[in-house]
Design a protein around this motif. Structure first.
Motif, PDB file in Angstrom:
ATOM      1  N   ALA A 190       2.064 -15.565  -8.359  1.00 40.54           N
ATOM      2  CA  ALA A 190       2.235 -14.140  -8.653  1.00 40.54           C
ATOM      3  C   ALA A 190       1.787 -13.291  -7.463  1.00 40.54           C
ATOM      4  CB  ALA A 190       1.453 -13.753  -9.913  1.00 40.54           C
ATOM      5  N   ARG A 191       0.687 -13.674  -6.820  1.00 36.56           N
ATOM      6  CA  ARG A 191       0.212 -12.923  -5.652  1.00 36.56           C
ATOM      7  C   ARG A 191       1.221 -13.005  -4.509  1.00 36.56           C
ATOM      8  NH1 ARG A 191      -1.468  -8.683  -3.205  1.00 36.56           N
ATOM      9  NH2 ARG A 191      -2.818  -9.028  -1.419  1.00 36.56           N
ATOM     10  N   LEU A 192       1.776 -14.191  -4.286  1.00 39.14           N
ATOM     11  CA  LEU A 192       2.782 -14.364  -3.237  1.00 39.14           C
ATOM     12  C   LEU A 192       3.973 -13.439  -3.488  1.00 39.14           C
ATOM     13  CD1 LEU A 192       4.014 -15.891  -0.798  1.00 39.14           C
ATOM     14  CD2 LEU A 192       4.843 -17.587  -2.447  1.00 39.14           C
ATOM     15  N   SER A 193       4.471 -13.416  -4.703  1.00 44.33           N
ATOM     16  CA  SER A 193       5.632 -12.587  -5.028  1.00 44.33           C
ATOM     17  C   SER A 193       5.293 -11.104  -4.974  1.00 44.33           C
ATOM     18  CB  SER A 193       6.174 -12.970  -6.398  1.00 44.33           C
ATOM     19  OG  SER A 193       6.669 -14.293  -6.367  1.00 44.33           O
ATOM     20  N   GLU A 194       4.071 -10.750  -5.374  1.00 42.47           N
ATOM     21  CA  GLU A 194       3.647  -9.347  -5.269  1.00 42.47           C
ATOM     22  C   GLU A 194       3.663  -8.897  -3.809  1.00 42.47           C
ATOM     23  OE1 GLU A 194      -0.291  -6.529  -5.874  1.00 42.47           O
ATOM     24  OE2 GLU A 194      -0.470  -8.697  -6.131  1.00 42.47           O
ATOM     25  N   LEU A 195       3.146  -9.717  -2.919  1.00 43.58           N
ATOM     26  CA  LEU A 195       3.158  -9.392  -1.488  1.00 43.58           C
ATOM     27  C   LEU A 195       4.583  -9.288  -0.959  1.00 43.58           C
ATOM     28  CD1 LEU A 195       0.306 -11.739  -0.183  1.00 43.58           C
ATOM     29  CD2 LEU A 195       0.243  -9.236  -0.301  1.00 43.58           C
ATOM     30  N   TYR A 196       5.436 -10.229  -1.352  1.00 42.30           N
ATOM     31  CA  TYR A 196       6.814 -10.258  -0.877  1.00 42.30           C
ATOM     32  C   TYR A 196       7.546  -8.980  -1.277  1.00 42.30           C
ATOM     33  CZ  TYR A 196      11.642 -11.774  -0.210  1.00 42.30           C
ATOM     34  OH  TYR A 196      12.949 -11.855   0.184  1.00 42.30           O
ATOM     35  N   TYR A 197       7.460  -8.615  -2.540  1.00 41.35           N
ATOM     36  CA  TYR A 197       8.172  -7.419  -2.990  1.00 41.35           C
ATOM     37  C   TYR A 197       7.523  -6.140  -2.478  1.00 41.35           C
ATOM     38  CZ  TYR A 197      11.521 -10.052  -5.623  1.00 41.35           C
ATOM     39  OH  TYR A 197      12.551 -10.889  -5.956  1.00 41.35           O
ATOM     40  N   GLY A 198       6.238  -6.170  -2.218  1.00 43.04           N
ATOM     41  CA  GLY A 198       5.588  -5.016  -1.597  1.00 43.04           C
ATOM     42  C   GLY A 198       6.128  -4.763  -0.205  1.00 43.04           C
ATOM     43  N   LEU A 242      13.042 -17.059   2.985  1.00 40.88           N
ATOM     44  CA  LEU A 242      12.134 -18.194   2.864  1.00 40.88           C
ATOM     45  C   LEU A 242      11.114 -18.250   4.002  1.00 40.88           C
ATOM     46  CD1 LEU A 242      14.609 -20.958   1.654  1.00 40.88           C
ATOM     47  CD2 LEU A 242      13.112 -19.483   0.297  1.00 40.88           C
ATOM     48  N   ARG A 243      11.529 -17.856   5.173  1.00 43.44           N
ATOM     49  CA  ARG A 243      10.600 -17.850   6.316  1.00 43.44           C
ATOM     50  C   ARG A 243       9.463 -16.865   6.074  1.00 43.44           C
ATOM     51  NH1 ARG A 243      12.006 -15.659  12.081  1.00 43.44           N
ATOM     52  NH2 ARG A 243      10.041 -16.034  13.102  1.00 43.44           N
ATOM     53  N   ARG A 244       9.816 -15.689   5.540  1.00 48.41           N
ATOM     54  CA  ARG A 244       8.780 -14.698   5.264  1.00 48.41           C
ATOM     55  C   ARG A 244       7.871 -15.160   4.124  1.00 48.41           C
ATOM     56  NH1 ARG A 244       5.154 -12.398   7.369  1.00 48.41           N
ATOM     57  NH2 ARG A 244       4.328 -10.597   6.314  1.00 48.41           N
ATOM     58  N   LEU A 245       8.446 -15.827   3.133  1.00 50.03           N
ATOM     59  CA  LEU A 245       7.637 -16.360   2.036  1.00 50.03           C
ATOM     60  C   LEU A 245       6.624 -17.379   2.550  1.00 50.03           C
ATOM     61  CD1 LEU A 245      10.260 -16.746  -0.820  1.00 50.03           C
ATOM     62  CD2 LEU A 245       8.188 -15.344  -0.886  1.00 50.03           C
ATOM     63  N   GLU A 246       7.034 -18.214   3.503  1.00 50.84           N
ATOM     64  CA  GLU A 246       6.107 -19.184   4.088  1.00 50.84           C
ATOM     65  C   GLU A 246       4.967 -18.477   4.813  1.00 50.84           C
ATOM     66  OE1 GLU A 246       8.368 -21.798   6.586  1.00 50.84           O
ATOM     67  OE2 GLU A 246       9.480 -22.645   4.897  1.00 50.84           O
ATOM     68  N   GLN A 247       5.280 -17.405   5.530  1.00 51.38           N
ATOM     69  CA  GLN A 247       4.242 -16.649   6.232  1.00 51.38           C
ATOM     70  C   GLN A 247       3.286 -15.991   5.239  1.00 51.38           C
ATOM     71  OE1 GLN A 247       6.820 -14.075   8.444  1.00 51.38           O
ATOM     72  NE2 GLN A 247       7.029 -15.504  10.159  1.00 51.38           N
ATOM     73  N   LEU A 248       3.839 -15.434   4.171  1.00 49.80           N
ATOM     74  CA  LEU A 248       3.001 -14.798   3.161  1.00 49.80           C
ATOM     75  C   LEU A 248       2.163 -15.828   2.400  1.00 49.80           C
ATOM     76  CD1 LEU A 248       5.445 -12.080   1.812  1.00 49.80           C
ATOM     77  CD2 LEU A 248       3.370 -11.710   3.174  1.00 49.80           C
ATOM     78  N   GLN A 249       2.681 -17.058   2.266  1.00 50.60           N
ATOM     79  CA  GLN A 249       1.912 -18.112   1.607  1.00 50.60           C
ATOM     80  C   GLN A 249       0.620 -18.379   2.380  1.00 50.60           C
ATOM     81  OE1 GLN A 249       2.598 -19.831  -1.431  1.00 50.60           O
ATOM     82  NE2 GLN A 249       0.436 -20.270  -1.060  1.00 50.60           N
ATOM     83  N   GLN A 250       0.678 -18.293   3.692  1.00 52.47           N
ATOM     84  CA  GLN A 250      -0.530 -18.468   4.494  1.00 52.47           C
ATOM     85  C   GLN A 250      -1.546 -17.375   4.184  1.00 52.47           C
ATOM     86  OE1 GLN A 250       0.781 -18.696   8.569  1.00 52.47           O
ATOM     87  NE2 GLN A 250       1.906 -20.589   8.227  1.00 52.47           N
TER      88      GLN A 250
END
Length: 195
Positions: free
Chosen positions: A34-42, A164-172
């Motif tokens: 949920a935190r990952l997706s919150e960051l992504y959509y933000g 997907l590349r941005r999601l990987e960066q946000l996962q970090q």
């Protein structure tokens, strides 16, 4: 020197069975998702909002009644060509903007970010309540199932083609903010020793 007789700030929670411990671990996995997706959509919302502002500004500047068209700088030969390009670009943007559906995409990103933020908050509060109670009640299980259902619905509404590349960066970033090894998970129940 630490006084070992002082009460511990958190219950040790030795009464959790392996299934309960697994539920808490999965709860934290869901919270991190949920935190990952919150960051992504933000981030998506910020980017879309910037583009929307730029498009609106160009359309407003390029409008013939804006007063900018009458500035002296546009009256010579080069200025007239530059102004014609600006006005033409503004006209193209005014036509293309509704087709790009930026307003709809902004609303979607806003909704998704808010949903994921709410889910994260629910899961964090639930983990805290379980920790404080020192047990996993039937009500806690119902709350978890509601949060999981909300997460599933939010994921179903996600953009079909995410970066997907941005999601990987946000996962970090999530790994630094919420390292899995530092999240509370109850200790296993002590094994009974034969007397």
């Amino acid at each position: 020197m630490v006084d070992k007789n002082l009460p511990k700030p958190w219950p040790e929670a030795h009464g959790f069975n392996p299934r309960d411990r697994e539920l808490v671990e999965v709860l934290w996995d869901n919270a991190r998702t949920a935190r990952l997706s919150e960051l992504y959509y933000g981030e998506r919302l910020d980017r879309l909002s910037r583009w929307n502002f730029i498009f609106e500004l160009l359309v407003a500047i390029g409008a013939s009644g804006s007063g900018i068209a009458g500035w002296a700088v546009w009256q010579d030969k080069i200025g007239a060509v530059v102004w014609a390009c600006i006005a033409g670009l503004a006209a193209v943007i005014a036509i293309a903007k509704p087709l790009l559906a930026i307003d709809r995409r902004i609303r979607h990103a806003t909704r998704q970010q808010q949903l994921y933020r709410s889910i994260l908050s629910s899961l964090e509060n639930l983990a805290f309540d379980i920790q404080q109670a020192g047990t996993l009640s039937a009500e806690n299980r119902r709350r978890y199932q509601r949060a999981r259902e909300n997460l599933r619905q939010a994921e179903d509404a996600d953009d079909p083609a995410q970066n997907l590349r941005r999601l990987e960066q946000l996962q970090q970033r999530v790994d630094k903010e919420m390292p899995a090894h530092s999240l509370w998970v109850p200790l296993p129940a002590p094994e009974a020793h034969p007397a």
